[in-house]
Design an enzyme around this catalytic site. Sequence first.
Site, PDB file in Angstrom:
ATOM      1  N   GLY A  18       0.778  -1.223   0.000  1.00 47.33           N
ATOM      2  CA  GLY A  18       0.000   0.000   0.000  1.00 47.33           C
ATOM      3  C   GLY A  18       0.811   1.274   0.000  1.00 47.33           C
ATOM      4  O   GLY A  18       1.777   1.441  -0.756  1.00 47.33           O
ATOM      5  N   ASP A  38       8.514  -3.979   8.560  1.00 49.82           N
ATOM      6  CA  ASP A  38       7.127  -4.437   8.598  1.00 49.82           C
ATOM      7  C   ASP A  38       7.017  -5.662   9.491  1.00 49.82           C
ATOM      8  O   ASP A  38       7.986  -6.411   9.658  1.00 49.82           O
ATOM      9  CB  ASP A  38       6.640  -4.774   7.191  1.00 49.82           C
ATOM     10  N   ASP A  65       8.376  -5.439  14.785  1.00 52.19           N
ATOM     11  CA  ASP A  65       7.136  -4.858  15.301  1.00 52.19           C
ATOM     12  C   ASP A  65       7.475  -3.485  15.862  1.00 52.19           C
ATOM     13  O   ASP A  65       8.281  -3.378  16.794  1.00 52.19           O
ATOM     14  CB  ASP A  65       6.579  -5.771  16.395  1.00 52.19           C
ATOM     15  N   ARG A 154     -14.671   4.750  14.711  1.00 49.35           N
ATOM     16  CA  ARG A 154     -13.235   5.030  14.703  1.00 49.35           C
ATOM     17  C   ARG A 154     -12.719   5.568  16.034  1.00 49.35           C
ATOM     18  O   ARG A 154     -11.790   6.356  16.065  1.00 49.35           O
ATOM     19  CB  ARG A 154     -12.908   6.037  13.587  1.00 49.35           C
ATOM     20  N   TYR A 157      -9.022   4.238  16.335  1.00 48.04           N
ATOM     21  CA  TYR A 157      -8.212   4.681  15.194  1.00 48.04           C
ATOM     22  C   TYR A 157      -8.131   6.205  15.135  1.00 48.04           C
ATOM     23  O   TYR A 157      -7.033   6.783  15.055  1.00 48.04           O
ATOM     24  CB  TYR A 157      -8.815   4.130  13.904  1.00 48.04           C
ATOM     25  N   GLU A 191      -6.991   4.878  -2.641  1.00 46.15           N
ATOM     26  CA  GLU A 191      -7.263   3.696  -3.447  1.00 46.15           C
ATOM     27  C   GLU A 191      -6.211   2.627  -3.177  1.00 46.15           C
ATOM     28  O   GLU A 191      -5.322   2.371  -3.981  1.00 46.15           O
ATOM     29  CB  GLU A 191      -7.256   4.073  -4.926  1.00 46.15           C
ATOM     30  N   THR A 192      -6.318   2.002  -2.004  1.00 46.65           N
ATOM     31  CA  THR A 192      -5.425   0.905  -1.647  1.00 46.65           C
ATOM     32  C   THR A 192      -6.114  -0.420  -1.959  1.00 46.65           C
ATOM     33  O   THR A 192      -7.322  -0.481  -2.196  1.00 46.65           O
ATOM     34  CB  THR A 192      -5.087   0.944  -0.148  1.00 46.65           C
TER      35      THR A 192
END
Length: 263
Positions: A18, A38, A65, A154, A157, A191-192
């Site tokens: 992404g 990652d 991590d 959310r 988030y 737009e992932t």
Amino acid sequence: MTKEASPPVAIVTGAARGIGKAIAHWFLARGQCVALIDIDEPKLAACAAELAAGHGDRVLAIHADVSDRAAVQRAVAQVEQAFGSIDALVNNAGVAVFKPAADTSFDEWRFVMATNLDGAFICAQAVLPALRRAGGGSIVNIASISGLRASTLRVAYGTSKAALIQLTKQLAVEWASYGVRVNAIAPGPVETAMAKAVHSPEIRADYHASVPLARYGLEEEIAAAVGFLCTRDAGYVTGQVLAVDGGFDAAGVGLPAFRTAVG
């Protein structure tokens, strides 16, 4: 190789796919070295192999991590050992739990905070000594439009991203004397692959109606904004939040019907 002759070095977290992958590609396309960090080891390996095919030894993949302080410190040391210095950090790693506030467990809350907020703080602290040794550098935190305006489902988030924006400003003020600039990007709908998979036609239509530019952003557009903030052209920019969102935040509560009428 002298410091002047060495290409700049960037660390990108959450780089296996992404937006993170697009950011890594932006740096590599301009001759820079990139360390990809990652937590998803298989996807990280695939991404690194793809990017290295065109850019050789300028790509370094590290499985880690970002919420693990010891792992991050080891990763930063590995980057310095491989490339000799660090010039930029992009805190892109992020997770989300989309649930009503009343149904979000504390464990889910902490899961989101550990990566989105704690991870950015841990990475920034770990990279600071290297940036100081390099005479300064740039940190870009990937926040979200959800950190600028509230939305349903959310609570974890959006709160993590709002806190990340405040962290950005705090570090910008405190670390300016080191020559370290700290900014944030707040993407709108992008737009992932994930968006394509989970956004229903109804959701997509609502976003198109609510975003003045009437479309999703592209991963490459987010990457270009991040890249700019890491260049010397942005040398007097710090402590800022750039919404790359097609005008979504600027529209506020404006009704799409009114914008249609103007057209």
